[in-house]
Design a protein around this motif. Structure first.
Motif, PDB file in Angstrom:
ATOM      1  N   LEU A 160     -14.032  -6.955  -0.976  1.00 54.42           N
ATOM      2  CA  LEU A 160     -14.855  -6.801  -2.177  1.00 54.42           C
ATOM      3  C   LEU A 160     -14.271  -7.583  -3.341  1.00 54.42           C
ATOM      4  O   LEU A 160     -15.005  -8.184  -4.134  1.00 54.42           O
ATOM      5  N   LEU A 161     -12.948  -7.581  -3.460  1.00 54.63           N
ATOM      6  CA  LEU A 161     -12.310  -8.347  -4.525  1.00 54.63           C
ATOM      7  C   LEU A 161     -12.573  -9.832  -4.347  1.00 54.63           C
ATOM      8  O   LEU A 161     -12.866 -10.549  -5.306  1.00 54.63           O
ATOM      9  N   ASP A 162     -12.486 -10.317  -3.104  1.00 55.83           N
ATOM     10  CA  ASP A 162     -12.789 -11.726  -2.838  1.00 55.83           C
ATOM     11  C   ASP A 162     -14.222 -12.067  -3.233  1.00 55.83           C
ATOM     12  O   ASP A 162     -14.479 -13.107  -3.846  1.00 55.83           O
ATOM     13  N   LEU A 163     -15.173 -11.199  -2.861  1.00 57.02           N
ATOM     14  CA  LEU A 163     -16.575 -11.432  -3.202  1.00 57.02           C
ATOM     15  C   LEU A 163     -16.776 -11.460  -4.712  1.00 57.02           C
ATOM     16  O   LEU A 163     -17.528 -12.282  -5.248  1.00 57.02           O
ATOM     17  N   LEU A 164     -16.103 -10.547  -5.398  1.00 56.28           N
ATOM     18  CA  LEU A 164     -16.212 -10.500  -6.852  1.00 56.28           C
ATOM     19  C   LEU A 164     -15.655 -11.768  -7.485  1.00 56.28           C
ATOM     20  O   LEU A 164     -16.245 -12.335  -8.413  1.00 56.28           O
ATOM     21  N   VAL A 210     -13.793   2.570 -19.053  1.00 56.88           N
ATOM     22  CA  VAL A 210     -13.438   2.551 -17.631  1.00 56.88           C
ATOM     23  C   VAL A 210     -13.370   1.100 -17.186  1.00 56.88           C
ATOM     24  O   VAL A 210     -14.338   0.346 -17.350  1.00 56.88           O
ATOM     25  N   LEU A 211     -12.234   0.714 -16.643  1.00 57.14           N
ATOM     26  CA  LEU A 211     -12.010  -0.663 -16.189  1.00 57.14           C
ATOM     27  C   LEU A 211     -11.694  -0.668 -14.702  1.00 57.14           C
ATOM     28  O   LEU A 211     -10.963   0.206 -14.209  1.00 57.14           O
ATOM     29  N   LEU A 212     -12.231  -1.639 -13.984  1.00 55.80           N
ATOM     30  CA  LEU A 212     -11.847  -1.890 -12.605  1.00 55.80           C
ATOM     31  C   LEU A 212     -10.964  -3.130 -12.595  1.00 55.80           C
ATOM     32  O   LEU A 212     -11.338  -4.172 -13.139  1.00 55.80           O
ATOM     33  N   ILE A 213      -9.789  -3.019 -11.986  1.00 58.82           N
ATOM     34  CA  ILE A 213      -8.795  -4.090 -12.034  1.00 58.82           C
ATOM     35  C   ILE A 213      -8.383  -4.464 -10.614  1.00 58.82           C
ATOM     36  O   ILE A 213      -8.072  -3.583  -9.803  1.00 58.82           O
ATOM     37  N   GLY A 214      -8.410  -5.757 -10.322  1.00 56.75           N
ATOM     38  CA  GLY A 214      -7.950  -6.255  -9.029  1.00 56.75           C
ATOM     39  C   GLY A 214      -6.993  -7.403  -9.246  1.00 56.75           C
ATOM     40  O   GLY A 214      -7.311  -8.359  -9.966  1.00 56.75           O
ATOM     41  N   THR A 215      -5.822  -7.331  -8.630  1.00 55.98           N
ATOM     42  CA  THR A 215      -4.780  -8.324  -8.870  1.00 55.98           C
ATOM     43  C   THR A 215      -4.330  -8.980  -7.571  1.00 55.98           C
ATOM     44  O   THR A 215      -3.972  -8.288  -6.614  1.00 55.98           O
ATOM     45  N   TYR A 216      -4.381 -10.317  -7.560  1.00 50.28           N
ATOM     46  CA  TYR A 216      -3.833 -11.093  -6.448  1.00 50.28           C
ATOM     47  C   TYR A 216      -2.359 -11.365  -6.740  1.00 50.28           C
ATOM     48  O   TYR A 216      -2.017 -11.845  -7.820  1.00 50.28           O
ATOM     49  N   HIS A 217      -1.507 -11.113  -5.753  1.00 53.94           N
ATOM     50  CA  HIS A 217      -0.083 -11.349  -5.938  1.00 53.94           C
ATOM     51  C   HIS A 217       0.420 -12.599  -5.238  1.00 53.94           C
ATOM     52  O   HIS A 217       1.512 -13.080  -5.546  1.00 53.94           O
ATOM     53  N   GLY A 229       5.298  -6.321  -9.815  1.00 54.67           N
ATOM     54  CA  GLY A 229       5.331  -5.268  -8.804  1.00 54.67           C
ATOM     55  C   GLY A 229       4.491  -4.078  -9.176  1.00 54.67           C
ATOM     56  O   GLY A 229       4.620  -2.999  -8.574  1.00 54.67           O
ATOM     57  N   ASP A 230       3.614  -4.229 -10.186  1.00 56.51           N
ATOM     58  CA  ASP A 230       2.703  -3.162 -10.623  1.00 56.51           C
ATOM     59  C   ASP A 230       3.444  -1.929 -11.131  1.00 56.51           C
ATOM     60  O   ASP A 230       2.941  -0.810 -11.066  1.00 56.51           O
ATOM     61  N   ARG A 231       4.636  -2.138 -11.654  1.00 52.22           N
ATOM     62  CA  ARG A 231       5.404  -1.042 -12.233  1.00 52.22           C
ATOM     63  C   ARG A 231       4.993  -0.869 -13.683  1.00 52.22           C
ATOM     64  O   ARG A 231       4.928  -1.841 -14.444  1.00 52.22           O
ATOM     65  N   ALA A 243      -4.265  -6.395  -1.928  1.00 51.64           N
ATOM     66  CA  ALA A 243      -4.280  -6.628  -3.373  1.00 51.64           C
ATOM     67  C   ALA A 243      -4.167  -5.309  -4.127  1.00 51.64           C
ATOM     68  O   ALA A 243      -4.561  -4.248  -3.635  1.00 51.64           O
ATOM     69  N   PHE A 244      -3.624  -5.382  -5.320  1.00 53.16           N
ATOM     70  CA  PHE A 244      -3.516  -4.198  -6.177  1.00 53.16           C
ATOM     71  C   PHE A 244      -4.884  -3.911  -6.788  1.00 53.16           C
ATOM     72  O   PHE A 244      -5.473  -4.761  -7.455  1.00 53.16           O
ATOM     73  N   MET A 245      -5.407  -2.720  -6.530  1.00 48.40           N
ATOM     74  CA  MET A 245      -6.714  -2.320  -7.051  1.00 48.40           C
ATOM     75  C   MET A 245      -6.562  -1.017  -7.812  1.00 48.40           C
ATOM     76  O   MET A 245      -5.878  -0.090  -7.368  1.00 48.40           O
ATOM     77  N   LEU A 246      -7.225  -0.931  -8.961  1.00 42.34           N
ATOM     78  CA  LEU A 246      -7.057   0.232  -9.818  1.00 42.34           C
ATOM     79  C   LEU A 246      -8.302   0.463 -10.665  1.00 42.34           C
ATOM     80  O   LEU A 246      -8.935  -0.482 -11.132  1.00 42.34           O
ATOM     81  N   ARG A 247      -8.635   1.745 -10.853  1.00 44.71           N
ATOM     82  CA  ARG A 247      -9.642   2.130 -11.851  1.00 44.71           C
ATOM     83  C   ARG A 247      -8.886   2.777 -13.010  1.00 44.71           C
ATOM     84  O   ARG A 247      -8.190   3.775 -12.832  1.00 44.71           O
TER      85      ARG A 247
END
Length: 314
Positions: free
Chosen positions: A178-182, A121-128, A90-92, A16-20
């Motif tokens: 961790l993304l799944d748990l969240l 500050v943001l935590l971002i998780g994306t399912y594709h 594509g997270d571009r 998954a795409f993960m970003l701070r």
């Protein structure tokens, strides 16, 4: 296995795409990636989520937003800040004029923004992925879900914040889990909140009759269930089970089972290279022909056509 676990267990996060995101105002991100599902948590500061055609919602520290695609929306420091960055499929990421920004705004491992400190500050998780079981879950969600910090156990955010910037061996798998748990923690809190319009299959798990019936179906969907055998296992009459199941879940037991089997089959067709015969046996059909007949009747195309279409989309 309960329905929520079953829905999430197949198409789990895989790379998954993960970003701070570290951002000083004024900032505004136009999200047009059309991802099936995105989680966005505010660790510091605040953010506004502004869906196209919907009401803007403010997020404070500890709040989380879940968006389901393919709708577009804007995330900004203020409702009046015009977009500066566009996030494409594509997270571009680019400027409004198409100039690439990914490298220009990189601040380290999975860290990006316009400031090394960041008032927000943001935590971002994306399912594709677009597996059909995910679609069953998405069908139960509005385009935007917001949970305030006091409505859920957000201790996972601290751990995720510590892990997202690491580049250790196996780190991608750690972040996926961790993304799944969240996601699971957030959805539980959202479905359980007072006045929640939770889907019937979720509410019904607390029922003393329908709950065990759902558990049986999810535990062994390949079993040759009938309403009579399911009723016998749950200790009620066939008529009582059928009536109660239909009232709480919104469809008869066997219709629910068919939907569950075909959703699992669709996910296996997209996510594995199993033969059609193997998929059929796994989900409870006697043969590939029986699965094909049911699949085409419900979905309007054959399993082979569905698998081929998935290959073209990936």
């Amino acid at each position: 296995m309960d329905a929520l676990t079953d829905l999430l267990d197949g198409p789990r996060a895989r790379g998954a795409f993960m970003l701070r995101a570290m951002l000083d105002p004024p900032w505004s991100l136009r999200i047009e990636d059309e991802a099936p599902l995105c989680l966005m948590a505010v660790v510091k500061g605040e953010a506004w989520v502004i869906p196209d055609g919907g009401d803007a919602l403010r997020l404070g520290a500890g709040d989380i937003a879940i968006t389901s695609g393919p709708g577009h929306y804007t995330v900004a420091d203020d409702r009046g800040t015009p977009p500066q960055v566009v996030i494409h499929p594509g997270d571009r990421c680019t400027t409004l004029y198409g100039e690439p920004l990914r490298e220009k705004m990189a601040l380290g491992v999975r860290t990006w923004g316009n400031s090394a400190e960041g008032e927000s500050v943001l935590l971002i998780g994306t399912y594709h992925m677009r597996g059909e079981i995910t679609q069953r879950l998405l069908a139960a969600l509005p385009p935007l879900v917001v949970l305030p910090s006091d409505a859920w156990d957000n201790t996972l955010l601290t751990f995720l914040g510590q892990e997202i910037g690491k580049d250790d061996p196996g780190q991608e798998a750690v972040l996926d889990r961790l993304l799944d748990l969240l996601l699971i923690s957030s959805l539980r809190a959202w479905f359980d909140r007072p006045g929640a319009n939770a889907p019937g299959w979720y509410r019904a798990h607390g029922d003393p009759v329908v709950g065990p019936a759902l558990q049986l179906l999810h535990d062994d969907m390949a079993h040759p269930w009938t309403v009579a055998s399911l009723a016998a296992k749950t200790g009620v009459s066939r008529a009582a089970l059928a009536q109660r199941f239909g009232k709480l879940v919104g469809e008869p037991p066997m219709a629910y089972l068919t939907g569950l089997r075909l959703a699992q089959a669709a996910d296996m067709l997209r996510e594995t290279d199993s033969t059609l015969e193997a998929v059929a046996r796994k989900v409870g059909y006697s043969s590939a022909f029986a699965l094909s007949t049911a699949f085409k009747r419900v979905r309007g195309l054959s399993p082979q056509e569905y698998r081929a279409r998935g290959s073209l989309e990936s």
